[in-house]
Scaffold this motif. Structure first.
Motif, PDB file in Angstrom:
ATOM      1  N   ARG A 176       0.913  -1.158  -0.260  1.00 51.93           N
ATOM      2  CA  ARG A 176      -0.299   0.141   0.467  1.00 51.93           C
ATOM      3  C   ARG A 176       0.623   0.975  -0.130  1.00 51.93           C
ATOM      4  O   ARG A 176       0.236   2.279  -0.431  1.00 51.93           O
ATOM      5  N   ARG A 177       1.908   1.505   0.791  1.00 50.83           N
ATOM      6  CA  ARG A 177       2.805   2.036   0.666  1.00 50.83           C
ATOM      7  C   ARG A 177       3.225   2.656  -1.445  1.00 50.83           C
ATOM      8  O   ARG A 177       4.319   4.469  -1.220  1.00 50.83           O
TER       9      ARG A 177
ATOM     10  N   ARG B 257       8.319   5.799   3.655  1.00 44.13           N
ATOM     11  CA  ARG B 257       7.791   5.115   3.347  1.00 44.13           C
ATOM     12  C   ARG B 257       7.516   4.711   1.572  1.00 44.13           C
ATOM     13  O   ARG B 257       7.511   4.218   1.129  1.00 44.13           O
ATOM     14  N   ALA B 258       6.548   6.000   2.043  1.00 44.78           N
ATOM     15  CA  ALA B 258       5.637   6.061   0.298  1.00 44.78           C
ATOM     16  C   ALA B 258       6.409   7.597  -0.480  1.00 44.78           C
ATOM     17  O   ALA B 258       6.577   7.676  -1.998  1.00 44.78           O
TER      18      ALA B 258
ATOM     19  N   GLU C 214      -0.277   7.287   4.631  1.00 52.00           N
ATOM     20  CA  GLU C 214       1.388   7.276   4.788  1.00 52.00           C
ATOM     21  C   GLU C 214       2.574   7.903   5.621  1.00 52.00           C
ATOM     22  O   GLU C 214       2.321   8.944   5.733  1.00 52.00           O
ATOM     23  N   THR C 215       3.858   7.416   5.797  1.00 51.47           N
ATOM     24  CA  THR C 215       5.139   8.664   6.055  1.00 51.47           C
ATOM     25  C   THR C 215       5.599   8.184   4.507  1.00 51.47           C
ATOM     26  O   THR C 215       6.010   7.432   3.811  1.00 51.47           O
TER      27      THR C 215
ATOM     28  N   CYS D  86      -3.946   9.530   2.016  1.00 44.96           N
ATOM     29  CA  CYS D  86      -3.610   7.526   1.917  1.00 44.96           C
ATOM     30  C   CYS D  86      -2.637   7.635   3.678  1.00 44.96           C
ATOM     31  O   CYS D  86      -2.674   5.935   3.911  1.00 44.96           O
TER      32      CYS D  86
END
Length: 440
Positions: free
Chosen positions: A147-148, A410-411, A406-407, A404
Motif C-alpha cells: 500500500r505504500r 515509506r511512500a 502513510e509516512t 493515504c
C-alpha cells in the motif's frame, strides 16, 4: 545578504528533512519559516515595524489564511466525496468491475487512468487524490500490492503526463498564456511525444518498483479503517461510476465560467448523486461526513502550513536575488527558462508559483530575443512540474499523510522518482525536440 541565503537554503533544507522525518507540519513549517525570517532580517511581529514592511507573522499567516480561504470548500467536499464513495461500497463495486474487465494484474493501470482522466478533465489535483483513493485502496487490497505505493500511483496519474500537457485545463498549462499570448495547445506536437514518454516510462518504472518490493516479501497491509471487502452487498458498478462522471462533466463544462469554483458545484453534484443512487448501501453516512470533514481539516492545515513557509521565503532578500539570478541565466532561453521556473517552483513548493514569479520577468525578455512563444510555453509548463514535488510540497504532503495515511519515509521515494526525476527528464526531452525544430 549572505545570512539571508543561509536562511533561505537552510530553512528549505530543514523543512525537507523534518518532513521526511514525519514531524507535524503545523509545528515545523512555521519554525523553519521563522529561521528564514530571522536570518533574513525580517521583523517577527508587525507591531515592531512601520508601514507595509514584510514581517514573519504577517507573511506567514496571510499566506496560510489565503490558501484556506481559497481552497477549503474544495478540500471539504473532495474529502467527503472520497469517504462516501468508500462507505457506500461504490469504490469497491467499481474496483471489482475493473478487475473483472482488465484483470488483477492491471490494477495499477486502472488507478493511473482514472487519475489521468479526471485531471485532464479539469478536476483539481487534490480532489483527484481524494476521489480516487477509495478505489485505489480497494484495488491494491484485492491485488495484494504494497500500500505504500498508492501515493506514487495517484501522483503519477495526476501530475506527470496530464497536468502540464497541451490542452490540459490545469492552471499549470494556462498561466503562460497570459504572458506569452499562446493557447492551451501550445507546442502540442512536442507535448504529445513528452507525454507518451512520461506515461510509458513512468508506468514501467512504477511497476518495476512494486515488483521489486513484492519480491522482497512486501504485501498489502490491512488496517482497521480499510473498506469492508467481505461479502457485503455492493451497488451496481455502473451506478457507482455515475457520480465520478458527474464530477468530471460538471467540472469540465463549468470551468470556463466558474473557474476553480466549478469544483464546488461538481463535487456537490457528485455527493448528492451518490447518495440518491446508492443510499441504501451506506453503512454509516453520518460518520462518513464526519470523517471527511476531519480529513479535510488535516489536509488543508498541512498544506497551508507549507504555503505559509513559502510566503515568508518569498519576502527574504535572498529569494529576490535568487529570482533575479535564475531569470538571467545565459545561453539557450529554453534552458534558462526551464531552470528558472523549476528552481523557483522548488523554493516555493508550487509549480504555479514558480511560473507566476518567473514569467513576468522571463516572458518580455525572451520574446524580445525572438524566442518561439509556443516552445517557451510548453518548456516552462513541463519544467514547472518537477522540483515543485519535493517532500514539502502541499500536494505531496496531503496525498501521503492526510489521504493515504502513510509516512514520507515509506511512500515518498517512489513518488519523488515519478514526480521529480521523470518530469526533469521530460523537460530535457522537450528542450531537445524544440532545439531540433519540432513543433516550431
Amino acid at each position: 545578504m549572505v545570512l539571508s541565503f543561509v536562511g533561505l537554503i537552510g530553512g528549505l533544507a530543514l523543512l525537507v528533512y523534518l518532513t521526511l522525518k514525519g514531524l507535524n507540519l503545523l509545528v515545523v513549517a512555521p519554525l523553519c519559516a521563522l529561521f528564514v525570517a530571522v536570518l533574513s532580517g525580517l521583523s517577527i511581529f508587525p507591531q515592531t515595524t512601520e508601514g507595509d514592511a514584510a514581517t514573519f507573522l504577517n507573511n506567514y499567516m496571510n499566506s496560510f489564511a489565503d490558501f484556506v480561504a481559497s481552497w477549503f470548500p474544495m478540500f471539504l467536499l473532495g474529502a467527503i466525496f472520497g469517504k462516501v464513495m468508500g462507505d457506500s461500497g461504490s469504490a469497491q463495486s467499481v474496483s471489482k468491475w475493473v478487475i473483472g474487465k482488465l484483470g488483477i494484474e492491471r490494477a495499477v493501470l486502472a488507478i493511473v487512468l482514472a487519475c489521468a482522466v479526471l485531471t485532464y478533465g479539469g478536476v483539481s489535483l487534490f480532489v483527484v487524490a481524494f476521489s480516487v483513493y477509495p478505489m485505489a485502496i480497494s484495488l491494491f487490497q484485492q491485488a495484494n500490492l504494497p500500500r505504500r505505493f498508492i501515493p506514487a500511483t495517484l501522483a503519477f496519474g495526476s501530475v506527470t503526463f496530464t497536468m502540464t500537457s497541451a490542452g490540459s485545463p490545469e492552471i499549470q498549462n494556462w498561466i503562460p498564456i497570459e504572458y506569452l499570448d499562446t493557447s492551451p495547445y501550445a507546442g502540442w506536437e512536442v507535448s504529445i511525444i513528452v507525454a507518451l514518454f512520461l506515461a510509458t516510462t513512468g508506468y514501467w518504472w512504477l511497476k518495476k518498483m512494486i515488483k521489486r518490493a513484492q519480491e522482497n516479501g512486501e504485501e498489502f497491509e490491512e488496517r482497521e479503517d480499510d473498506p469492508d471487502q467481505s461479502n457485503r452487498e455492493l451497488p451496481n458498478p455502473l451506478l457507482s461510476v455515475v457520480p465520478l462522471v458527474i464530477v468530471l462533466l460538471l467540472s469540465f463544462f463549468l470551468h470556463g465560467t466558474l473557474e476553480k469554483s466549478a469544483l464546488i458545484v461538481a463535487l456537490l453534484g457528485g455527493v448528492v448523486s451518490l447518495y440518491v443512487l446508492n443510499r441504501k448501501y451506506f453503512q454509516d453516512f453520518a460518520n462518513a461526513l464526519s470523517e471527511g470533514t476531519t480529513g479535510a481539516l488535516v489536509a488543508i492545515g498541512n498544506t497551508a502550513a507549507v504555503v505559509g513557509f513559502g510566503g515568508v521565503a518569498q519576502a527574504s532578500p535572498a529569494f529576490e536575488r535568487s529570482v533575479e539570478a535564475m531569470t538571467n541565466i545565459p545561453g539557450s532561453p529554453l534552458v534558462g527558462g526551464a531552470i528558472a521556473v523549476s528552481v523557483i517552483a522548488g523554493l516555493t513548493g508550487s509549480a504555479s508559483g514558480g511560473q507566476v514569479i518567473a514569467l513576468p520577468i522571463l516572458a518580455p525578455h525572451y520574446l524580445d530575443m525572438g524566442v518561439n512563444p509556443e516552445a517557451l510555453h510548453r518548456t516552462i509548463a513541463i519544467s514547472s512540474g518537477a522540483l515543485d514535488s519535493l517532500p514539502q510540497n502541499g500536494y505531496v504532503v496531503t496525498t501521503i499523510r492526510a489521504i493515504c495515511d502513510e509516512t514520507h519515509q515509506r511512500a515518498y521515494w517512489a513518488m519523488g522518482a515519478l514526480t521529480v526525476v521523470l518530469p526533469l527528464i521530460g523537460a530535457i526531452l522537450a528542450i531537445v525536440l524544440f532545439t531540433f525544430g519540432l513543433g516550431i
